[in-house]
Design a protein around this motif. Structure first.
Motif, short mmCIF file in Angstrom:
data_model
loop_
_atom_site.label_atom_id
_atom_site.label_comp_id
_atom_site.label_asym_id
_atom_site.label_seq_id
_atom_site.Cartn_x
_atom_site.Cartn_y
_atom_site.Cartn_z
N ILE A 11 2.83 -2.01 -1.93
CA ILE A 11 3.06 -3.31 -2.66
C ILE A 11 3.73 -4.25 -1.82
O ILE A 11 4.47 -3.96 -0.96
CB ILE A 11 4.33 -2.64 -3.76
CG1 ILE A 11 3.63 -1.80 -4.74
CG2 ILE A 11 4.96 -3.70 -4.34
CD1 ILE A 11 4.64 -1.38 -5.71
N TYR A 12 3.11 -5.28 -1.78
CA TYR A 12 3.58 -6.52 -1.15
C TYR A 12 4.66 -7.42 -1.95
O TYR A 12 3.96 -7.86 -3.08
CB TYR A 12 2.46 -7.41 -0.78
CG TYR A 12 1.54 -6.45 0.26
CD1 TYR A 12 1.97 -6.60 1.61
CD2 TYR A 12 0.48 -5.91 -0.14
CE1 TYR A 12 0.81 -6.05 2.64
CE2 TYR A 12 -0.28 -5.31 0.69
CZ TYR A 12 0.06 -5.40 1.99
OH TYR A 12 -1.02 -4.65 3.12
N GLU A 24 4.93 -13.86 -5.77
CA GLU A 24 4.14 -12.78 -6.65
C GLU A 24 4.18 -11.30 -5.88
O GLU A 24 4.36 -11.55 -4.72
CB GLU A 24 2.73 -13.18 -7.03
CG GLU A 24 1.96 -13.46 -5.62
CD GLU A 24 0.54 -13.83 -5.79
OE1 GLU A 24 0.45 -14.40 -6.84
OE2 GLU A 24 -0.25 -14.01 -4.98
N VAL A 38 1.99 -8.19 -5.00
CA VAL A 38 0.30 -7.77 -5.00
C VAL A 38 0.44 -6.29 -4.55
O VAL A 38 1.31 -5.80 -3.88
CB VAL A 38 -0.02 -8.43 -3.77
CG1 VAL A 38 -1.69 -8.14 -3.75
CG2 VAL A 38 0.05 -10.08 -3.98
N HIS A 61 -2.00 -3.08 -3.57
CA HIS A 61 -3.33 -2.63 -2.98
C HIS A 61 -3.42 -1.08 -3.01
O HIS A 61 -2.30 -0.53 -2.83
CB HIS A 61 -3.52 -2.92 -1.40
CG HIS A 61 -3.62 -4.22 -1.21
ND1 HIS A 61 -3.84 -4.82 0.02
CD2 HIS A 61 -3.93 -5.58 -1.75
CE1 HIS A 61 -3.92 -6.13 -0.06
NE2 HIS A 61 -4.02 -6.55 -1.28
N GLU A 86 -7.09 -4.39 -5.90
CA GLU A 86 -6.02 -5.21 -5.89
C GLU A 86 -5.53 -5.78 -6.92
O GLU A 86 -6.41 -6.08 -7.96
CB GLU A 86 -6.35 -6.36 -4.79
CG GLU A 86 -5.12 -7.34 -4.42
CD GLU A 86 -5.38 -8.45 -3.60
OE1 GLU A 86 -6.45 -9.55 -3.80
OE2 GLU A 86 -5.38 -8.37 -2.42
N LYS A 87 -4.28 -5.74 -7.32
CA LYS A 87 -3.64 -6.32 -8.67
C LYS A 87 -2.70 -7.37 -8.05
O LYS A 87 -1.64 -7.24 -7.35
CB LYS A 87 -3.13 -5.39 -9.33
CG LYS A 87 -2.79 -5.85 -10.66
CD LYS A 87 -2.26 -4.66 -11.74
CE LYS A 87 -1.65 -5.51 -12.97
NZ LYS A 87 -2.20 -4.95 -14.13
N THR A 88 -2.64 -8.59 -8.74
CA THR A 88 -1.73 -9.41 -8.43
C THR A 88 -0.65 -9.75 -9.84
O THR A 88 -1.16 -9.82 -10.91
CB THR A 88 -2.18 -10.80 -8.29
OG1 THR A 88 -2.99 -10.81 -7.29
CG2 THR A 88 -1.17 -11.75 -7.90
N GLU A 141 7.59 -1.91 -10.35
CA GLU A 141 6.43 -1.95 -10.01
C GLU A 141 6.11 -0.68 -8.91
O GLU A 141 5.19 -0.03 -9.03
CB GLU A 141 5.86 -2.99 -9.32
CG GLU A 141 5.78 -4.27 -10.26
CD GLU A 141 5.19 -4.32 -11.47
OE1 GLU A 141 4.37 -3.34 -11.54
OE2 GLU A 141 5.53 -5.10 -12.50
N TYR A 149 -3.12 -10.11 6.41
CA TYR A 149 -2.04 -10.09 5.14
C TYR A 149 -1.48 -11.39 5.10
O TYR A 149 -0.36 -11.81 5.33
CB TYR A 149 -1.00 -8.98 5.54
CG TYR A 149 -1.55 -7.60 6.08
CD1 TYR A 149 -2.42 -6.94 5.05
CD2 TYR A 149 -1.64 -7.51 7.23
CE1 TYR A 149 -3.09 -5.89 5.56
CE2 TYR A 149 -2.29 -6.29 7.65
CZ TYR A 149 -2.83 -5.38 7.02
OH TYR A 149 -3.59 -4.11 7.06
N GLN A 157 -0.19 -12.65 2.42
CA GLN A 157 0.76 -12.30 1.30
C GLN A 157 2.13 -12.08 2.04
O GLN A 157 3.20 -11.80 1.36
CB GLN A 157 0.50 -11.27 0.12
CG GLN A 157 0.49 -10.04 0.39
CD GLN A 157 -1.30 -9.70 1.06
OE1 GLN A 157 -1.97 -10.52 1.63
NE2 GLN A 157 -1.76 -8.78 0.43
#
Length: 181
Positions: A11-12, A17, A19, A21, A36-38, A61, A127, A129
């Motif tokens: 988790i970023y 936001e 992100v 992975h 990947e989900k934003t 999350e 990366y 993000q």
């Protein structure tokens, strides 16, 4: 023998936001970004596990995706640590990274001893993000699927690669060694 590797969730927590992975490794040891989900921040008046706003959404999350690794700013990691979301990162990440550790004082962590909860991320083009003031934390085994077994070698490998700014999309995995391209 055919070996199965469990997926790893990273988790970023960026400025604008979150992100997520998922990294999968096939039976031949090739690692790739599976999806990947934003997730945009939507934390107005959000409370979760005695946390509020941005930290509350990130904590939600982390639990939702059962992440192994979280990357966030120092303030967020400091907020997550007393709630037992993060493990002591020095248990996983050893030599060479001590100068980059984010160390919490006893007052910040509400513990008797200091806790090393994150490692500074080196600047990387892989990366986008990740901001320059981001730290990597290892998620507690109470939450993560893989970290129930302390020092899961895949988590260590991926954490080191992210810290050092290397890509994790490809590679051949050998247990106990670095991801070899």
């Amino acid at each position: 023998l055919i070996k199965e590797y469990p997926p790893i969730q990273v988790i970023y927590a960026g400025d604008s936001e979150i992100v997520v992975h998922e990294i999968r490794t096939d039976t031949f040891g090739k690692s790739r970004l599976a999806w990947e989900k934003t997730i945009p921040y939507d934390y107005d008046s959000l409370l979760y596990d005695q946390l509020n706003e941005k930290a509350a959404q990130i904590a939600y999350e982390i639990k939702k995706y059962k992440a192994e690794i979280v990357i966030a700013d120092a303030k967020t990691l400091i907020l997550l640590t007393p709630r037992s979301y993060l493990s002591n990162v020095t248990v996983y990440i050893g030599d060479g990274h001590e100068q980059n550790l984010l160390t919490l004082s006893a007052e910040e962590s509400t513990a008797i001893t200091s806790i090393n909860c994150g490692v500074k991320i080196e600047k990387s083009n892989y990366y986008p993000q990740v901001s320059e003031d981001s730290y990597l934390g290892i998620v507690s085994g109470v939450i993560s699927r893989m970290n129930e077994d302390m020092k899961a070698f895949m988590v260590i490998e991926f954490a080191r690669k992210i810290i050092e700014g290397e890509p994790y999309q490809i590679g051949r995995r050998v247990q106990g060694s670095d991801l070899v391209e």
